[in-house]
Design a protein around this motif. Structure first.
Motif, short mmCIF file in Angstrom:
data_model
loop_
_atom_site.label_atom_id
_atom_site.label_comp_id
_atom_site.label_asym_id
_atom_site.label_seq_id
_atom_site.Cartn_x
_atom_site.Cartn_y
_atom_site.Cartn_z
N LYS A 247 12.61 -1.55 -8.17
CA LYS A 247 11.49 -0.62 -8.18
C LYS A 247 10.66 -0.79 -9.45
O LYS A 247 11.12 -1.36 -10.44
CB LYS A 247 11.98 0.83 -8.08
CG LYS A 247 12.87 1.27 -9.22
CD LYS A 247 13.44 2.67 -8.98
CE LYS A 247 12.38 3.74 -9.00
NZ LYS A 247 11.79 3.94 -10.36
N SER A 248 9.43 -0.28 -9.38
CA SER A 248 8.54 -0.31 -10.53
C SER A 248 8.67 0.99 -11.33
O SER A 248 9.45 1.88 -10.97
CB SER A 248 7.09 -0.49 -10.07
OG SER A 248 6.65 0.69 -9.41
N ALA B 186 0.84 -1.19 0.00
CA ALA B 186 0.00 0.00 0.00
C ALA B 186 0.87 1.24 0.00
O ALA B 186 2.05 1.19 0.38
CB ALA B 186 -0.92 0.01 1.22
N THR B 187 0.30 2.35 -0.45
CA THR B 187 0.99 3.64 -0.37
C THR B 187 1.00 4.11 1.08
O THR B 187 0.34 3.53 1.96
CB THR B 187 0.28 4.68 -1.24
OG1 THR B 187 -1.04 4.91 -0.69
CG2 THR B 187 0.14 4.20 -2.68
N TRP B 188 1.77 5.17 1.35
CA TRP B 188 1.78 5.74 2.71
C TRP B 188 0.38 6.21 3.12
O TRP B 188 0.07 6.27 4.30
CB TRP B 188 2.77 6.89 2.78
CG TRP B 188 4.20 6.43 2.75
CD1 TRP B 188 4.64 5.15 2.64
CD2 TRP B 188 5.35 7.25 2.87
NE1 TRP B 188 6.01 5.11 2.67
CE2 TRP B 188 6.49 6.39 2.80
CE3 TRP B 188 5.57 8.62 2.99
CZ2 TRP B 188 7.80 6.86 2.87
CZ3 TRP B 188 6.87 9.09 3.06
CH2 TRP B 188 7.97 8.22 3.01
N GLY C 48 6.79 8.01 -8.12
CA GLY C 48 6.91 8.03 -6.67
C GLY C 48 7.53 6.78 -6.07
O GLY C 48 7.87 6.78 -4.89
N ASP C 49 7.65 5.74 -6.87
CA ASP C 49 8.28 4.53 -6.34
C ASP C 49 9.78 4.76 -6.19
O ASP C 49 10.37 5.58 -6.89
CB ASP C 49 8.02 3.35 -7.28
CG ASP C 49 8.31 2.02 -6.59
OD1 ASP C 49 8.55 2.01 -5.38
OD2 ASP C 49 8.28 0.99 -7.29
N LEU D 88 15.27 7.79 -1.46
CA LEU D 88 14.14 8.69 -1.41
C LEU D 88 14.55 9.91 -0.59
O LEU D 88 15.20 9.76 0.45
CB LEU D 88 12.93 8.00 -0.77
CG LEU D 88 11.66 8.83 -0.62
CD1 LEU D 88 11.05 9.14 -1.99
CD2 LEU D 88 10.65 8.09 0.26
N GLY D 89 14.19 11.11 -1.04
CA GLY D 89 14.51 12.32 -0.30
C GLY D 89 16.01 12.47 -0.08
O GLY D 89 16.79 12.46 -1.05
#
Length: 246
Positions: A120-121, A79-81, A125-126, A169-170
Motif C-alpha cells: 500500500k501507499s 482510480a478511486t471508487w 484511505g489506501d 478494509l472495513g
C-alpha cells in the motif's frame, strides 16, 4: 521475509546439496473489465528482489523442492471508487512461493503455494490486499549436457485450489476468486565447476484469474458489495545462483 530467510538457511543445513539463487522480478499485474484495463501494479527490474533455495533428488522419483521470497515496492496506476485517476508508489510488496514435485522421464506432478502481499501507499484511505492459493499441476523438464555447461528448460501448467483475496478494509472480507490458472517457463544455464555449478536464468510466470462473485463489505456502518475483476499477472524473472554438491 525474515521467516523465509530463516527457512532457507535451515534447509541448507538439512541437505548436503542444493541450489541458492538471487533474482529480481519485473511485475505486471492488470485488472480488466470488458477488455478495458481498470488498474495495474508493476515494477522494473531491481525494485522487487528475492532469494531462493532448491533441492533435487534424482534417486527418489526425480523429486525436487524449492522455496522463494521476494520483497520490495511497486507502482500503482488506477482510480478511486469515485473514478478519480491516481498514480502511487506502494511499499511492503512481497511474493512467496513454495513448490515441490516428483516424477519420471522428464515429467513431474507438482504441488505449490503462492502468496502475494500487494502492499500500500501512504495515501489516506489506501489499504492492503493479499492474494493466496495452493495449486497443483504438471511440469516438463529436460537436461541438455554440453562440455562446459548444461541447459535445463522447464515448462509447467498450474491450477489453483480455492484461490482467495483478503482486503484489509472495513470488516476485512475474504473474497473467493474465480477460476485461476498459471503457466511457467524457465530457461536456466549451468556453468560447471568441480563441486559447484553457476546458474543464470530467465523465468516467465503467468497467472490468469477470472472475475469473482460479489462479497459484502461493511465500511463506515454501511454494507457495499465488492468483487475482484478478471486479472492477468505477467512476471519476468532474471537471476543467478550457485549449485553445490559434497
Amino acid at each position: 521475509m525474515k521467516k523465509v530467510i530463516g527457512i532457507l538457511f535451515l534447509v541448507s543445513f538439512l541437505f548436503s546439496s542444493g541450489e541458492f539463487c538471487f533474482y529480481t522480478i519485473k511485475m505486471d499485474y492488470r485488472e480488466y473489465q470488458n477488455g478495458r484495463v481498470l488498474d495495474r501494479d508493476y515494477t522494473d527490474f531491481g525494485e522487487l528482489v528475492g532469494i531462493g533455495y532448491r533441492y533435487e533428488n534424482s534417486n527418489f522419483y526425480d523429486s525436487f523442492f524449492r522455496i522463494e521470497g521476494a520483497y520490495g515496492g511497486s507502482h500503482y496506476e488506477g482510480a478511486t471508487w469515485g473514478g478519480k485517476p491516481i498514480k502511487e508508489n506502494q511499499s511492503g510488496v512481497y511474493i512467496l512461493n513454495i513448490e515441490g514435485g516428483f516424477g519420471q522421464r522428464g515429467v513431474n506432478f507438482i504441488l505449490g503455494y503462492r502468496f502475494w502481499n500487494r502492499g500500500k501507499s501512504n495515501s489516506i484511505g489506501d489499504y492492503n490486499e493479499q492474494y493466496y492459493w495452493p495449486y497443483y499441476g504438471v511440469m516438463w523438464r529436460n537436461c541438455f549436457e554440453f562440455r562446459k555447461f548444461s541447459f535445463k528448460p522447464e515448462i509447467a501448467y498450474q491450477k489453483a485450489i480455492n484461490p482467495q483475496m483478503k482486503a484489509y478494509l472495513g470488516n476485512e472480507p475474504v473474497i473467493d476468486l474465480g477460476d485461476t490458472e498459471g503457466f511457467k517457463a524457465e530457461l536456466p544455464l549451468y556453468f560447471k565447476s568441480k563441486n559447484f555449478s553457476f546458474k543464470l536464468f530467465y523465468r516467465y510466470q503467468l497467472w490468469h484469474v477470472s472475475a469473482s462473485s460479489q462479497t459484502p463489505l461493511l465500511l463506515n456502518g454501511k454494507v457495499v458489495y465488492i468483487y475482484e475483476p478478471e486479472s492477468f499477472t505477467r512476471n519476468s524473472y532474471i537471476g543467478a545462483g550457485i549449485s553445490f554438491c559434497f
